[in-house]
Design an enzyme around this catalytic site. Sequence first.
Site, short mmCIF file in Angstrom:
data_model
loop_
_atom_site.label_atom_id
_atom_site.label_comp_id
_atom_site.label_asym_id
_atom_site.label_seq_id
_atom_site.Cartn_x
_atom_site.Cartn_y
_atom_site.Cartn_z
CG HIS A 38 -8.59 -24.49 23.04
ND1 HIS A 38 -8.53 -24.07 24.36
CD2 HIS A 38 -9.41 -25.56 23.03
CE1 HIS A 38 -9.28 -24.87 25.10
NE2 HIS A 38 -9.83 -25.78 24.33
CG ASP A 87 -6.87 -21.13 25.14
OD1 ASP A 87 -7.44 -20.80 24.08
OD2 ASP A 87 -7.08 -22.21 25.73
CD GLN A 125 -12.90 -34.44 24.66
OE1 GLN A 125 -13.00 -35.56 25.14
NE2 GLN A 125 -12.43 -34.24 23.46
N GLY A 126 -14.91 -30.48 26.80
CA GLY A 126 -16.18 -29.82 26.52
C GLY A 126 -16.44 -28.64 27.44
CG ASP A 127 -16.26 -28.73 31.54
OD1 ASP A 127 -17.47 -28.58 31.34
OD2 ASP A 127 -15.78 -29.61 32.27
CB SER A 128 -12.39 -25.94 26.33
OG SER A 128 -11.29 -26.69 26.72
C1 4AZ Z 1 -10.88 -29.97 27.22
O1 4AZ Z 1 -10.44 -30.78 26.43
C2 4AZ Z 1 -10.31 -29.92 28.58
N1 4AZ Z 1 -8.77 -31.01 33.21
C3 4AZ Z 1 -10.74 -28.95 29.48
C4 4AZ Z 1 -10.20 -28.93 30.76
C5 4AZ Z 1 -9.23 -29.83 31.13
C6 4AZ Z 1 -8.80 -30.78 30.26
C7 4AZ Z 1 -9.36 -30.81 28.99
C8 4AZ Z 1 -8.65 -29.77 32.51
O2 4AZ Z 1 -11.81 -29.20 26.90
#
Ligand code: 4AZ
Length: 269
Positions: free
Chosen positions: A78, A124, A214-217
């Site tokens: 993603h 993913d 958010q941003g850790d993805s």
């Molecule tokens: C993100 O949006 C995201 N709590 C990454 C991890 C989590 C939620 C969102 C898990 O990158």
Amino acid sequence: MSGFVRARGTFAALATAGAAVTALLAAPSAVAAPQPVVGGSTTTTGAYPFVMQITDASQNQFCGGTLVSPTKVVTAAHCMAGETPRSVRVVGGRTYRNGTDGTVVRVDRIWVHPGYTRVTDGDDVAVLTLSAPMPHTPVKYVSSSDTSVYAAGTTARVLGWGTTRENGAASQQLRTATVPVVSDASCRGSYGSGFVASDMVCAGLASGGVDTCQGDSGGPLVIGGVLAGITSWGEGCARAGQPGVYSRLTTFSGLVAAQVASQPRARDT
Ligand code: 4AZ
């Protein structure tokens, strides 16, 4: 620059809006737009040299990645939505988001799992082929037979530059936290059909408080010293009963191995 980061956040929210619809139709609980590491503590790329920033061409970080060989980086599918090899960079050895140190490498090829459509459907995972070797130590990825890493309660480590609270600001410094692996049954209880056990594994405290955000993805979930998961999604961040969801890398390690072994021909680059 912060506008860019917000734009990415909006994109992630839009991407998960579709997932939320699916979850509303198929499961009792809706999946809110997911939102680096909540809880935990600051750390450095010196301590975790395999953690990579995935950035745009201007070196604005928008996702994490993991160096698994000198020229191969594992990240989330993603994270690569709408990206091309020209639009992204991989930055190693840069602890701070706004740093100018470390090694910036271009990408020759982006492989996205061919089955990927949206985070709540699984698959993913993506592998980036770098145009030059990254002079940082890679981490091993899990072998397909190593399923014991996901035993409920096992300690997993997450890393990233994401927000330190849901809807909060991104972290300037790399952060890390440990979270226990959650059983598939429990995660199914949290996310219903949005949780695809074959492709996902959950991790988090029942009471919340520590999570990716958010941003850790795209960043690593490390268990027993090996890359066992990829930060993928979750309902909000660090909420009680809503653990983080990670790509279950044992399922994909054969595909990842094939990508790590493949060297692109010049015409592919
Ligand atoms: C993100 O949006 C995201 N709590 C990454 C991890 C989590 C939620 C969102 C898990 O990158």
